[in-house]
Motif scaffolding. Structure first.
Motif, short mmCIF file in Angstrom:
data_model
loop_
_atom_site.label_atom_id
_atom_site.label_comp_id
_atom_site.label_asym_id
_atom_site.label_seq_id
_atom_site.Cartn_x
_atom_site.Cartn_y
_atom_site.Cartn_z
N TYR A 1 18.16 32.46 71.04
CA TYR A 1 19.15 32.76 72.08
C TYR A 1 19.43 34.25 72.00
O TYR A 1 19.83 34.77 70.96
N THR A 2 19.19 34.94 73.10
CA THR A 2 19.19 36.40 73.11
C THR A 2 19.69 36.92 74.46
O THR A 2 20.02 36.13 75.34
N THR A 3 19.76 38.22 74.56
CA THR A 3 20.04 38.85 75.84
C THR A 3 19.34 40.20 75.88
O THR A 3 18.99 40.76 74.82
N LEU A 4 19.13 40.70 77.05
CA LEU A 4 18.39 41.95 77.25
C LEU A 4 19.03 43.10 76.46
O LEU A 4 20.24 43.30 76.50
N GLY A 5 18.21 43.83 75.74
CA GLY A 5 18.68 45.00 75.01
C GLY A 5 19.37 44.71 73.69
O GLY A 5 20.00 45.60 73.11
N CYS A 6 19.26 43.50 73.20
CA CYS A 6 19.92 43.13 71.94
C CYS A 6 19.10 43.64 70.76
O CYS A 6 18.06 43.08 70.42
N HIS A 7 19.56 44.72 70.13
CA HIS A 7 18.82 45.30 69.01
C HIS A 7 18.82 44.38 67.79
O HIS A 7 17.88 44.37 67.01
N LEU A 8 19.86 43.57 67.63
CA LEU A 8 19.89 42.63 66.52
C LEU A 8 18.86 41.53 66.71
O LEU A 8 18.26 41.05 65.74
N CYS A 9 18.63 41.14 67.96
CA CYS A 9 17.61 40.14 68.27
C CYS A 9 16.23 40.70 67.94
O CYS A 9 15.38 39.99 67.38
N GLU A 10 16.00 41.95 68.27
CA GLU A 10 14.73 42.60 67.95
C GLU A 10 14.53 42.68 66.44
O GLU A 10 13.43 42.46 65.93
N PRO B 1 22.03 37.27 67.63
CA PRO B 1 20.96 36.33 67.89
C PRO B 1 21.17 35.02 67.14
O PRO B 1 21.65 35.00 66.01
N VAL B 2 20.80 33.94 67.81
CA VAL B 2 20.85 32.61 67.20
C VAL B 2 19.45 32.03 67.25
O VAL B 2 18.85 31.92 68.32
N LEU B 3 18.93 31.67 66.09
CA LEU B 3 17.62 31.06 65.97
C LEU B 3 17.81 29.57 65.78
O LEU B 3 18.66 29.15 64.98
N GLN B 4 17.04 28.77 66.51
CA GLN B 4 17.19 27.32 66.46
C GLN B 4 15.83 26.68 66.18
O GLN B 4 14.82 27.07 66.77
N ASP B 5 15.81 25.69 65.26
CA ASP B 5 14.56 24.99 64.99
C ASP B 5 14.43 23.77 65.91
O ASP B 5 15.32 23.51 66.72
N GLU B 6 13.34 23.04 65.78
CA GLU B 6 13.07 21.90 66.66
C GLU B 6 14.11 20.79 66.52
O GLU B 6 14.35 20.04 67.46
N ALA B 7 14.73 20.69 65.35
CA ALA B 7 15.74 19.66 65.12
C ALA B 7 17.10 20.06 65.66
O ALA B 7 18.04 19.28 65.64
N GLY B 8 17.23 21.31 66.13
CA GLY B 8 18.50 21.78 66.67
C GLY B 8 19.36 22.53 65.68
O GLY B 8 20.45 22.98 66.03
N ALA B 9 18.89 22.68 64.43
CA ALA B 9 19.65 23.43 63.43
C ALA B 9 19.61 24.91 63.79
O ALA B 9 18.55 25.45 64.12
N GLU B 10 20.76 25.55 63.75
CA GLU B 10 20.87 26.94 64.18
C GLU B 10 21.17 27.88 63.03
O GLU B 10 21.82 27.51 62.05
N LEU B 11 20.70 29.11 63.19
CA LEU B 11 20.97 30.18 62.25
C LEU B 11 21.61 31.33 63.01
O LEU B 11 20.99 31.92 63.89
N ASP B 12 22.86 31.64 62.68
CA ASP B 12 23.53 32.83 63.21
C ASP B 12 23.22 33.98 62.26
O ASP B 12 22.99 33.77 61.07
N ARG B 13 23.24 35.20 62.77
CA ARG B 13 23.05 36.41 61.96
C ARG B 13 21.73 36.40 61.18
O ARG B 13 21.66 36.84 60.05
N GLY B 14 20.67 35.89 61.81
CA GLY B 14 19.36 35.86 61.18
C GLY B 14 18.74 37.22 61.00
O GLY B 14 17.70 37.36 60.37
N PHE B 15 19.40 38.26 61.54
CA PHE B 15 18.91 39.62 61.35
C PHE B 15 19.20 40.11 59.95
O PHE B 15 18.70 41.15 59.53
N GLU B 16 19.99 39.35 59.19
CA GLU B 16 20.25 39.66 57.78
C GLU B 16 19.11 39.01 56.98
O GLU B 16 18.96 37.79 56.98
N PRO B 17 18.29 39.81 56.30
CA PRO B 17 17.10 39.28 55.64
C PRO B 17 17.36 38.08 54.71
O PRO B 17 16.60 37.12 54.72
N GLU B 18 18.44 38.14 53.93
CA GLU B 18 18.72 37.05 52.98
C GLU B 18 19.00 35.74 53.72
O GLU B 18 18.57 34.68 53.27
#
Length: 115
Positions: free
Chosen positions: A7-16, A52-69
């Motif tokens: 889940y993203t939006t145009l120009g989102c540097h955190l998404c990149e 950015p929010v990353l979601q897997d096939e089961a619907g589990a979401e990750l907020d702040r995935g731009f943080e490597p840990e």
């Protein structure tokens, strides 16, 4: 191949930033479906402050995935983490090794040259 949704939006540097980390750390082939939230008021309400929010096939979401840990832990919990890549990234982040030059970049005398 796993399917992920971002889940993203145009120009989102955190998404990149998240996408770049995903390329580095995910050890399993994946397909990334980007969902533009600005086209839908409900998505803006739900994800606007969280992208950015990353979601897997089961619907589990990750907020702040731009943080490597956080991304490494999320990928590891699913068995998708490239452990060697994570180790190299941790060493670079801690300053133990110097960053690898980007592809197509030549280092000469401490200066970077393209091509």
């Amino acid at each position: 191949m796993i399917r992920l949704r971002l889940y993203t939006t145009l120009g989102c540097h955190l998404c990149e930033q998240l996408e770049a980390l995903l390329v580095t750390l995910c050890g399993t082939p994946y397909r990334l479906n980007r969902v533009e939230i600005s086209d839908d008021d409900a998505l803006i309400d739900h994800y606007g402050a969280r992208i950015p929010v990353l979601q897997d096939e089961a619907g589990a979401e990750l907020d702040r995935g731009f943080e490597p840990e956080r991304l490494a832990h999320w990928l590891s919990a699913r068995g998708w983490l490239d452990e060697a890549a994570w180790q190299r990234l941790q060493e670079r982040l801690s300053g133990k090794t110097s960053p690898e030059p980007a592809k197509g970049v030549t280092l000469r005398g401490g200066r970077r040259y393209l091509g």
